[in-house]
Design an enzyme around this catalytic site. Structure first.
Site, short mmCIF file in Angstrom:
data_model
loop_
_atom_site.label_atom_id
_atom_site.label_comp_id
_atom_site.label_asym_id
_atom_site.label_seq_id
_atom_site.Cartn_x
_atom_site.Cartn_y
_atom_site.Cartn_z
N SER A 162 103.88 33.56 -41.25
CA SER A 162 104.25 34.87 -40.72
C SER A 162 103.90 35.92 -41.77
O SER A 162 103.99 35.64 -42.98
CB SER A 162 105.77 34.91 -40.46
OG SER A 162 106.20 36.25 -40.34
N HIS A 173 97.04 33.05 -37.41
CA HIS A 173 96.02 33.83 -36.68
C HIS A 173 94.69 33.07 -36.64
O HIS A 173 94.03 33.02 -35.61
CB HIS A 173 95.76 35.17 -37.38
CG HIS A 173 96.92 36.10 -37.40
ND1 HIS A 173 97.62 36.41 -38.54
CD2 HIS A 173 97.51 36.81 -36.41
CE1 HIS A 173 98.57 37.27 -38.26
NE2 HIS A 173 98.54 37.54 -36.97
N GLY A 184 96.88 42.68 -37.91
CA GLY A 184 96.23 42.47 -39.20
C GLY A 184 97.08 41.61 -40.12
O GLY A 184 97.99 40.91 -39.68
N GLY A 219 100.72 33.28 -30.27
CA GLY A 219 101.39 32.17 -30.95
C GLY A 219 102.77 31.91 -30.36
O GLY A 219 103.42 32.82 -29.85
#
Ligand code: PAF
Length: 283
Positions: free
Chosen positions: A187, A37, A31, A149
């Protein structure tokens, strides 16, 4: 977009998807979604018919309780984003659903060769937690493709090894690190940086790039000198260095000779935040 909490219901849904002969792409997350993402999910849509994003803050991979407690929880906002970009299923189990007998009693999966070095040495048990949850997600969802990633390079390598050595028929697709304009890698941890630290943080990748250029140009004999110069520059800016060196892309052994596929791996602290980054170098 379907929101599914229970393994049993997800499993039934997967059966229906498989009957329709549709391919499944899995993007595992904890999340607190950011641009990294989103880009990964957009990439997954090019590969698979049905996209499943898991959101599970996995306690087994946190070796520090306060890190786990402070991990940002942005479920509603994440779901809005996921709906907008056309994700089909969000799997968001709770801890009891995944670890019904507790974490200490959990059967685990470990990739011993790569899990106890570098990040694994600094964060004991971290990768065992990652590989256990990823294996569970692979077993539950049986995706055709799974997406990770490249910022977490060691994690990516460990997951590729897991897939190979446990014979999962899953293709691992990776995406190069997504960066802000100033070069800082996206990040979830960036949220913990103070305003002042946010100005300093991009210096990490700038330094990595300089190191990479020097290594490409110069003789490997000066590697030690180049690395030390970079470390000093980072320390001057206020970073505390845990890892900063040149490694082999496959084995993650430190290199003292030029090889075809090298990578600079960095893990540093800026205040209370641990930042990781890397850059591949091809010779
Ligand atoms: O990279 C992450 O966010 C996590 O380590 C992962 C792969 C979702 C497993 O919890």
């Amino acid at each position: 977009m379907y929101l599914i909490k229970k393994i049993k219901i997800l499993h039934e849904t997967i059966k229906l998807i498989k009957i329709q002969k549709k391919t499944i792409g899995l993007v595992p997350t904890m999340g607190n979604l950011h641009n990294g993402h989103i880009k990964l999910i957009l990439l997954s849509k090019k590969y698979a018919d049905i996209i499943i994003v898991s959101i599970f803050i996995n306690p087994m991979q946190f070796n520090c309780l306060s890190d786990l407690e402070n991990y940002p929880k942005t479920f509603k906002k994440d779901c809005k984003t996921l709906k907008k970009i056309g994700v089909n299923i969000v799997f968001f189990p709770n801890v009891n659903e995944i670890y019904p007998y507790g974490i200490c009693n959990q059967t685990f999966v470990e990739v011993p060769r790569l899990s106890n070095i570098l990040e694994g040495r600094s964060r004991p048990g971290h990768f065992k937690g990652v590989t256990t949850i990823v294996a569970k997600l692979f077993n539950i969802i049986q995706p055709n493709f799974a997406f990770f990633g490249e910022k977490d390079y060691q994690q990516l390598l460990i997951i590729k090894t897991l897939v190979k050595e446990l014979n999962y028929f899953i293709k691992i697709i990776s995406l190069s690190t997504v960066r802000l304009k100033n070069g800082l890698a996206y990040s979830s941890r960036n949220n913990n940086l103070t305003i002042e630290e946010k100005k300093i943080a991009p210096y990490l990748y700038k330094t990595i790039k300089k190191t990479s250029e020097a290594i490409t140009k110069e003789n490997i004999n000066v590697k030690e000198k180049v690395i030390n110069k970079a470390k000093l520059a980072l320390i001057k800016k206020g970073f505390v260095i845990d890892i900063y060196n040149l490694y082999d892309q496959k084995t993650l052994n430190i290199l003292s000779q030029k090889s075809k596929k090298m990578i600079i791996l960095a893990s540093v602290w800026l205040g209370k935040t641990r930042l990781i980054d890397n850059k591949k170098i091809f010779n």
